[in-house]
Motif scaffolding. Structure first.
Motif, PDB file in Angstrom:
ATOM      1  N   ASP A 205       0.829  -1.211   0.000  1.00 62.86           N
ATOM      2  CA  ASP A 205       0.000   0.000   0.000  1.00 62.86           C
ATOM      3  C   ASP A 205       0.863   1.262   0.000  1.00 62.86           C
ATOM      4  O   ASP A 205       0.570   2.231  -0.707  1.00 62.86           O
ATOM      5  CB  ASP A 205      -0.932   0.005   1.213  1.00 62.86           C
ATOM      6  N   ILE A 206       1.937   1.247   0.798  1.00 61.30           N
ATOM      7  CA  ILE A 206       2.830   2.406   0.844  1.00 61.30           C
ATOM      8  C   ILE A 206       3.542   2.585  -0.495  1.00 61.30           C
ATOM      9  O   ILE A 206       3.664   3.709  -1.009  1.00 61.30           O
ATOM     10  CB  ILE A 206       3.861   2.244   1.983  1.00 61.30           C
ATOM     11  N   MET A 208       2.476   1.633  -3.448  1.00 58.22           N
ATOM     12  CA  MET A 208       1.506   2.106  -4.441  1.00 58.22           C
ATOM     13  C   MET A 208       1.206   3.591  -4.263  1.00 58.22           C
ATOM     14  O   MET A 208       1.049   4.325  -5.247  1.00 58.22           O
ATOM     15  CB  MET A 208       0.221   1.274  -4.334  1.00 58.22           C
ATOM     16  N   ASP A 209       1.148   4.054  -3.017  1.00 55.99           N
ATOM     17  CA  ASP A 209       0.915   5.480  -2.768  1.00 55.99           C
ATOM     18  C   ASP A 209       2.038   6.331  -3.340  1.00 55.99           C
ATOM     19  O   ASP A 209       1.792   7.374  -3.968  1.00 55.99           O
ATOM     20  CB  ASP A 209       0.782   5.732  -1.257  1.00 55.99           C
ATOM     21  N   HIS A 210       3.278   5.893  -3.146  1.00 57.48           N
ATOM     22  CA  HIS A 210       4.414   6.668  -3.661  1.00 57.48           C
ATOM     23  C   HIS A 210       4.482   6.626  -5.188  1.00 57.48           C
ATOM     24  O   HIS A 210       4.850   7.632  -5.825  1.00 57.48           O
ATOM     25  CB  HIS A 210       5.718   6.148  -3.055  1.00 57.48           C
ATOM     26  N   LYS A 212       1.889   6.415  -7.120  1.00 55.34           N
ATOM     27  CA  LYS A 212       0.809   7.305  -7.570  1.00 55.34           C
ATOM     28  C   LYS A 212       1.242   8.766  -7.480  1.00 55.34           C
ATOM     29  O   LYS A 212       0.979   9.568  -8.385  1.00 55.34           O
ATOM     30  CB  LYS A 212      -0.439   7.059  -6.735  1.00 55.34           C
ATOM     31  N   LEU A 213       1.937   9.108  -6.386  1.00 50.96           N
ATOM     32  CA  LEU A 213       2.426  10.485  -6.234  1.00 50.96           C
ATOM     33  C   LEU A 213       3.456  10.841  -7.304  1.00 50.96           C
ATOM     34  O   LEU A 213       3.648  12.013  -7.621  1.00 50.96           O
ATOM     35  CB  LEU A 213       3.035  10.670  -4.837  1.00 50.96           C
ATOM     36  N   ASN A 214       4.113   9.815  -7.861  1.00 47.86           N
ATOM     37  CA  ASN A 214       5.119  10.054  -8.903  1.00 47.86           C
ATOM     38  C   ASN A 214       4.495  10.112 -10.298  1.00 47.86           C
ATOM     39  O   ASN A 214       5.206  10.158 -11.300  1.00 47.86           O
ATOM     40  CB  ASN A 214       6.192   8.957  -8.859  1.00 47.86           C
ATOM     41  N   ALA A 218      -3.466   4.755 -12.126  1.00 51.62           N
ATOM     42  CA  ALA A 218      -4.011   3.720 -11.252  1.00 51.62           C
ATOM     43  C   ALA A 218      -4.034   2.360 -11.942  1.00 51.62           C
ATOM     44  O   ALA A 218      -3.761   1.325 -11.322  1.00 51.62           O
ATOM     45  CB  ALA A 218      -5.421   4.113 -10.794  1.00 51.62           C
ATOM     46  N   ILE A 221      -0.443   0.916 -11.948  1.00 45.88           N
ATOM     47  CA  ILE A 221      -0.066   0.452 -10.602  1.00 45.88           C
ATOM     48  C   ILE A 221      -0.808  -0.826 -10.261  1.00 45.88           C
ATOM     49  O   ILE A 221      -0.227  -1.775  -9.695  1.00 45.88           O
ATOM     50  CB  ILE A 221      -0.354   1.558  -9.565  1.00 45.88           C
ATOM     51  N   ARG A 222      -2.087  -0.891 -10.622  1.00 44.48           N
ATOM     52  CA  ARG A 222      -2.875  -2.084 -10.327  1.00 44.48           C
ATOM     53  C   ARG A 222      -2.308  -3.302 -11.052  1.00 44.48           C
ATOM     54  O   ARG A 222      -2.254  -4.410 -10.488  1.00 44.48           O
ATOM     55  CB  ARG A 222      -4.322  -1.851 -10.727  1.00 44.48           C
ATOM     56  N   GLN A 255       9.767   6.754   2.438  1.00 50.12           N
ATOM     57  CA  GLN A 255      10.243   7.215   1.132  1.00 50.12           C
ATOM     58  C   GLN A 255      11.760   7.107   1.022  1.00 50.12           C
ATOM     59  O   GLN A 255      12.291   6.751  -0.032  1.00 50.12           O
ATOM     60  CB  GLN A 255       9.803   8.659   0.888  1.00 50.12           C
TER      61      GLN A 255
END
Length: 438
Positions: A205-206, A208-210, A212-214, A218, A221-222, A255
């Motif tokens: 999850d962490i 995937m969040d990073h 997405k921020l880059n 979606a 990433i999925r 990060q």
């Protein structure tokens, strides 16, 4: 378009079908399987059968030089039934251990010749064994290779000793005839992906969040984290590449950890894929990966990287260095292709320095695609090994004091961080079972 119109139907092949074609020599003869432990005579006959059709190519390629060869072992699934081999009049596929068991696996051994000629470098099968050698899988198999290739220290009178000895932290254990083991680098990279898909020190999850921020979508990433894609090598490469491209823009622990991991993945993976890298750059990247992993494993041990994966990474890097050193001694004006240190050509895009693909039509990475200078005469292993160390020390300031502390103990190397080999306890527990095979 032709396929869409129904003019032809594309066909893919299973691993079993690939192996079946591999086991048929490119001449008229076929490989003789072993119903028990392989004999020297049978292996010699299989070598002749596999190489007979390309001997003229081999002789023309040698031209007074030495052709280095690796022995490749792979395992494939078979039907759990008895097989009859008409060539030897033996039954295959069962083991008598107090009672008869059907085995569902076969071991294939092949020769891989390290040269540019695409008629020669594909693996040539020389052994097929449909017997059950071990009950606990890859751990025992890996330990068997360790018993063969970690028998003693490299002898000082050998020419490669003076090339490899100055490399700080390099493990110099070898087997008979300076034999070293290796790990299939594609499988090692896949295991990094599998590790990131698990609940490890940085959760999916962490990550995937990073990502997405880059700026990654979606859907992309999925697809990276789809558990059904774990055998997709291209998807594994995409995941590792996306992680090493994450910027270092925050002091958050997660990060920073991802950025450090990304640097390690970059130095480890990129040399095998980038087709315009010089051989000297590949060695420098490998050194950076080795020093980075060494320091981080010393700092966090299993919390950073699983021990078996760490060992395989270091065995892989060590083998590259030994192979280059042997090439410098035996063929000082020759070339060396790191990508051939794997049993199959890799069906991946061939990237340049900027990660753009060299050709959309290229179906896999192979020596013919390579652009960079890979002549061994232009490589100084000691200089490049030290440059790789300096590179990671500059990138991550926490690594330098760790490596300086390790230098104080002369018994420390990349596979013996604490004075003894990391796999000593593992192989000692099964030594009695394995040693009879050798």
């Amino acid at each position: 378009m032709a396929a869409a119109l129904g003019h032809y139907r594309p066909k893919s092949f299973t691993k079993e079908e690939d192996m079946e074609s591999l086991l048929r020599a490119r001449g008229k003869q076929t490989i003789i399987p072993s119903h028990a432990h392989p004999t020297e005579d049978k292996v010699q006959r299989n070598i002749k059968a596999s190489l007979e059709s390309i001997m003229d190519e081999i002789q023309a390629t040698i031209n007074g030089n030495v052709l280095h060869t690796m022995v490749i072992f792979d395992e494939l699934a078979t039907e759990k039934r008895i097989h009859w081999d008409p060539k030897t009049n033996h039954f295959l596929g069962f083991v008598d251990e107090e009672k008869v068991h059907y085995t569902g696996k076969a071991t294939v051994g092949a020769l891989g010749i390290l040269c540019k000629n695409n008629c020669i470098y594909p693996g040539r099968p020389v052994l097929l064994g449909i017997v059950l050698l071990a009950s606990d899988g890859r751990i025992r198999q890996g330990s068997s290779f360790i018993l063969l290739t970690f028998k003693h220290q490299l002898l000082p009178q050998l020419l490669i000793y003076s090339i490899l000895k100055p490399l700080n932290f390099l493990n110099l254990y070898v087997g008979n005839n300076d034999l070293t083991s290796d790990k299939d680098w594609k499988h090692v990279f896949k295991r990094f992906q599998n590790l990131l898909l698990c609940q490890f020190w940085v959760t999916p999850d962490i990550i995937m969040d990073h990502l997405k921020l880059n700026g990654l979508s979606a859907d992309h990433i999925r697809s990276l984290f789809n558990p059904d894609n774990q055998q997709d090598m291209k998807m594994a490469f995409d995941m590792l590449k996306d992680i090493w491209l994450l910027p270092r823009t925050s002091t958050l622990a997660a990060q920073e950890a991802l950025w450090i991991l990304g640097k390690l993945l970059f130095h480890l993976v990129f040399p095998y894929l980038c087709v315009d890298l010089l051989l000297s750059e590949k060695i420098e990247h490998s050194s950076a990966a080795a020093h980075s992993a060494l320091a981080l494993y010393k700092l966090a041990r299993k919390d950073f990287l699983l021990t078996n994966l760490y060992i395989d990474v270091m065995i892989m890097i060590k083998n590259v260095l030994f192979c280059v050193a042997k090439a410098k001694v035996d063929n000082p004006n020759g070339e060396f292709w790191v990508i051939l240190l794997a049993p199959h050509c890799l069906k991946l895009p061939a990237p340049l320095h900027d990660l753009t693909e060299i050709s959309k039509s290229a179906d896999h990475i192979k020596p013919a695609l390579w652009r960079g200078n890979i002549e061994v005469k232009d490589v100084s292993l000691q200089t490049l090994w030290n440059c790789g160390c300096c590179l990671v020390e500059e990138d991550c300031k926490t690594i330098k004091p760790i490596l300086q502390g390790l230098e104080e103990n002369i018994s420390v190397d990349i596979l013996a961080l604490f004075g003894t080999l990391l796999f000593n306890s593992q192989i000692s527990s099964i030594y009695k079972d394995c040693v009879s095979l050798f």
